[in-house]
Motif scaffolding. Structure first.
Motif, short mmCIF file in Angstrom:
data_model
loop_
_atom_site.label_atom_id
_atom_site.label_comp_id
_atom_site.label_asym_id
_atom_site.label_seq_id
_atom_site.Cartn_x
_atom_site.Cartn_y
_atom_site.Cartn_z
N TRP A 1 12.69 26.89 -4.71
CA TRP A 1 11.67 27.93 -4.63
C TRP A 1 10.47 27.60 -5.51
O TRP A 1 9.32 27.78 -5.09
CB TRP A 1 12.27 29.28 -5.03
CG TRP A 1 13.21 29.85 -4.01
CD1 TRP A 1 13.37 29.45 -2.71
CD2 TRP A 1 14.11 30.95 -4.21
NE1 TRP A 1 14.33 30.21 -2.09
CE2 TRP A 1 14.80 31.15 -2.97
CE3 TRP A 1 14.41 31.78 -5.27
CZ2 TRP A 1 15.75 32.14 -2.80
CZ3 TRP A 1 15.36 32.78 -5.11
CH2 TRP A 1 16.02 32.97 -3.89
N MET A 2 10.71 27.13 -6.72
CA MET A 2 9.60 26.85 -7.63
C MET A 2 8.75 25.67 -7.16
O MET A 2 7.58 25.56 -7.54
CB MET A 2 10.11 26.60 -9.04
CG MET A 2 10.58 27.85 -9.75
SD MET A 2 9.22 29.05 -9.94
CE MET A 2 10.10 30.45 -10.60
N ASN A 3 9.32 24.81 -6.34
CA ASN A 3 8.56 23.68 -5.81
C ASN A 3 7.93 23.96 -4.46
O ASN A 3 7.29 23.07 -3.87
CB ASN A 3 9.46 22.44 -5.72
CG ASN A 3 9.66 21.78 -7.08
OD1 ASN A 3 8.70 21.48 -7.78
ND2 ASN A 3 10.91 21.59 -7.47
N ASP A 4 8.09 25.17 -3.96
CA ASP A 4 7.37 25.59 -2.76
C ASP A 4 5.89 25.68 -3.12
O ASP A 4 5.51 26.36 -4.08
CB ASP A 4 7.88 26.97 -2.32
CG ASP A 4 7.22 27.48 -1.05
OD1 ASP A 4 6.03 27.19 -0.83
OD2 ASP A 4 7.89 28.19 -0.29
N PRO A 5 5.00 24.99 -2.39
CA PRO A 5 3.58 25.00 -2.75
C PRO A 5 2.99 26.40 -2.86
O PRO A 5 2.12 26.66 -3.71
CB PRO A 5 2.92 24.20 -1.61
CG PRO A 5 4.01 23.31 -1.11
CD PRO A 5 5.28 24.10 -1.25
N ARG A 6 3.45 27.33 -2.01
CA ARG A 6 2.92 28.69 -2.07
C ARG A 6 3.30 29.36 -3.39
O ARG A 6 2.50 30.08 -3.98
CB ARG A 6 3.46 29.52 -0.90
CG ARG A 6 2.86 30.91 -0.83
CD ARG A 6 3.56 31.79 0.19
NE ARG A 6 3.54 31.23 1.51
CZ ARG A 6 3.64 31.96 2.64
NH1 ARG A 6 3.76 33.27 2.55
NH2 ARG A 6 3.65 31.40 3.81
N VAL A 7 4.52 29.13 -3.86
CA VAL A 7 4.98 29.69 -5.13
C VAL A 7 4.29 28.99 -6.30
O VAL A 7 3.82 29.63 -7.24
CB VAL A 7 6.51 29.59 -5.25
CG1 VAL A 7 6.97 30.01 -6.64
CG2 VAL A 7 7.18 30.43 -4.17
N TRP B 1 2.73 30.43 -9.77
CA TRP B 1 3.62 30.34 -10.92
C TRP B 1 3.37 29.09 -11.76
O TRP B 1 3.64 29.10 -12.95
CB TRP B 1 5.09 30.36 -10.44
CG TRP B 1 5.60 31.74 -10.23
CD1 TRP B 1 5.18 32.65 -9.30
CD2 TRP B 1 6.61 32.40 -10.99
NE1 TRP B 1 5.88 33.82 -9.42
CE2 TRP B 1 6.77 33.70 -10.45
CE3 TRP B 1 7.42 32.02 -12.06
CZ2 TRP B 1 7.68 34.62 -10.95
CZ3 TRP B 1 8.35 32.93 -12.55
CH2 TRP B 1 8.47 34.21 -12.01
N ASP B 2 2.93 28.02 -11.14
CA ASP B 2 2.66 26.76 -11.85
C ASP B 2 3.90 26.29 -12.63
O ASP B 2 3.79 25.85 -13.77
CB ASP B 2 1.47 26.94 -12.80
CG ASP B 2 0.91 25.60 -13.27
OD1 ASP B 2 1.09 24.60 -12.57
OD2 ASP B 2 0.32 25.57 -14.37
N GLU B 3 5.06 26.42 -11.99
CA GLU B 3 6.31 25.99 -12.65
C GLU B 3 7.06 24.96 -11.80
O GLU B 3 8.27 24.81 -11.94
CB GLU B 3 7.22 27.20 -12.90
CG GLU B 3 6.73 28.15 -13.98
CD GLU B 3 6.77 27.54 -15.38
OE1 GLU B 3 7.39 26.48 -15.56
OE2 GLU B 3 6.13 28.12 -16.28
N ASP B 4 6.34 24.24 -10.93
CA ASP B 4 7.00 23.19 -10.17
C ASP B 4 7.41 22.06 -11.11
O ASP B 4 6.80 21.86 -12.16
CB ASP B 4 6.08 22.68 -9.05
CG ASP B 4 4.67 22.36 -9.53
OD1 ASP B 4 4.17 23.08 -10.42
OD2 ASP B 4 4.09 21.38 -9.05
N GLY B 5 8.47 21.36 -10.73
CA GLY B 5 8.97 20.28 -11.59
C GLY B 5 10.36 19.86 -11.18
O GLY B 5 10.87 20.24 -10.12
N ASP B 6 11.01 19.07 -12.04
CA ASP B 6 12.33 18.54 -11.71
C ASP B 6 13.44 19.49 -12.16
O ASP B 6 13.18 20.54 -12.79
CB ASP B 6 12.52 17.13 -12.31
CG ASP B 6 12.38 17.11 -13.83
OD1 ASP B 6 12.54 18.18 -14.48
OD2 ASP B 6 12.13 16.02 -14.38
N LEU B 7 14.67 19.12 -11.86
CA LEU B 7 15.82 19.98 -12.17
C LEU B 7 15.96 20.21 -13.67
O LEU B 7 16.31 21.31 -14.11
CB LEU B 7 17.10 19.37 -11.61
CG LEU B 7 17.32 19.52 -10.10
CD1 LEU B 7 18.50 18.68 -9.65
CD2 LEU B 7 17.56 20.99 -9.75
N ASP B 8 15.71 19.19 -14.46
CA ASP B 8 15.85 19.35 -15.92
C ASP B 8 14.85 20.37 -16.46
O ASP B 8 15.19 21.19 -17.33
CB ASP B 8 15.65 18.00 -16.62
CG ASP B 8 16.82 17.05 -16.43
OD1 ASP B 8 17.92 17.55 -16.09
OD2 ASP B 8 16.65 15.84 -16.59
#
Length: 365
Positions: A199-205, A209-216
């Protein structure tokens, strides 16, 4: 079937096929499964398939008459509570219901004591705004009393000590206009990490939110929230299907506190609707008031719910206005231009904002 903290959310698959869910069956959101069945003017409350209570429902006269039920008031209360929620769901425009209990003085005294009804002259009346403030039908831990007031300091902010965070399902409510049950459960750091990550890596989100990133990164993000007493991360589900992520916070120790006169028990929230299938007004009309309902029920001292959406997020601001939030002002966070919005407890319950906007307007007409 979603389980947690000893609770199970009722889904439509558990309801008999003999009746239409939307017209004849009204399940309670949480187990043990209490279901109200309607056949014309007769209501039957069953628990685990066993009959518990029967009532006559005169919808035109807004009257519920108890025909048969347990003699023990402690057993009768949850059944009557379920029946009144169902009656409100089937007749949302009713201003109130008269509850005819016959000659049952012990039951009458018990219901008055627990706030399910109030005396009006010679009659007993069920007020929707009072019924919806009783947590029994919706909260998984409804018997938990409010934490005694004791002030502590966090990062120079004086605020009440906050309760221990819950686990598993915290709230569930049957939504009659969707014929689905919505539930909120505490986020599980490992089990929900892949979902949160997607969800956080969904471009719309990510755009808001600006919280895209890796699992860590996301594992660390969740861990910080779970270690913070003023934050509660939740997963929202419709009929056991996860659709959203919520962050609930106590405003007094949140970053929003310097921008208004925060009360001790004011709460706020953030949301990510992660699944495209659950976007749109029909679902907003269910999850948004249900989330507000949960926050107001979780502590009866919560009088205001605040939000700080991006001032540029025009659609979200429209949705909030339709849902009863007042726009207070615009202000600047370090990371965004925000709009302070606020919902009063009195307005939520007084104007029946747990209903869709069209029904709410009909109630006031």
């Amino acid at each position: 079937m979603t389980q947690g903290a000893g609770m199970t959310v009722v889904s439509r698959s558990l309801i008999s096929d003999e009746a239409s869910v939307s017209e004849n069956v009204f399940p309670l959101g949480l187990t043990p499964a209490i279901v109200t069945l309607r056949n014309g003017a007769q209501l039957r409350v069953v628990s685990g398939g066993a009959p518990v209570m029967s009532l006559k429902f005169d919808e035109a006269a807004s009257r519920l008459s108890l025909l048969d039920g347990p003699g023990d008031p402690k057993r009768a209360l949850p059944a009557l509570s379920a029946a009144t929620e169902a009656a409100l769901g089937w007749s949302p425009a009713a201003a109130q219901f008269v509850l005819d209990l016959g000659n049952r003085p012990q039951l009458i005294a018990h219901l008055l004591k627990h706030g399910l009804m109030e005396a009006r002259g010679s009659e007993f009346v069920v007020e929707p705004g009072l019924v919806m403030q009783r947590p029994d039908n919706w909260l998984a831990d409804a018997d938990r009393p409010p934490l005694p007031l004791h002030y502590v300091m966090t990062d120079g902010k004086r605020h009440p000590r906050r309760p221990v965070k819950p686990e598993g399902v915290v709230y569930a409510r049957f939504i009659p206009w969707l014929s689905q049950t919505i539930s909120f459960r505490a986020l599980d750091r490992e089990a929900d990490l892949p979902l949160f990550h997607r969800w956080m890596n969904d471009p719309r989100v990510a755009a808001f939110w600006d919280e895209d990133g890796d699992l860590d990164k996301h594992r660390a993000y969740i861990a910080r929230l779970q270690a913070d007493p003023h934050m509660l991360p939740l997963i929202g589900c419709f009929d056991d299907v996860p659709f959203s992520y919520f962050e609930i916070y106590w405003a007094k120790e949140n970053r929003i506190a310097p921008f208004y006169d925060a009360g001790d028990y004011d709460r706020g929230w953030h949301v990510v609707v992660g699944e495209d299938a659950y976007r749109g007004r029909q679902f907003i009309s269910a999850w948004l008031p249900s989330l507000m309902h949960y926050m107001f029920l979780d502590d009866c001292r919560t009088q205001r719910i605040v939000g700080e959406p991006a001032a540029a997020h025009v659609q979200q601001l429209r949705n909030l206005e339709r849902s009863g939030f007042a726009t207070i002002k615009n202000f600047d966070f370090p990371h965004k231009r925000a709009t302070l919005v606020m919902l009063l407890r009195e307005r939520f319950f007084g104007d029946r904002l747990w209903l869709p906007a069209a029904t709410e307007a009909a109630v006031r007409a």
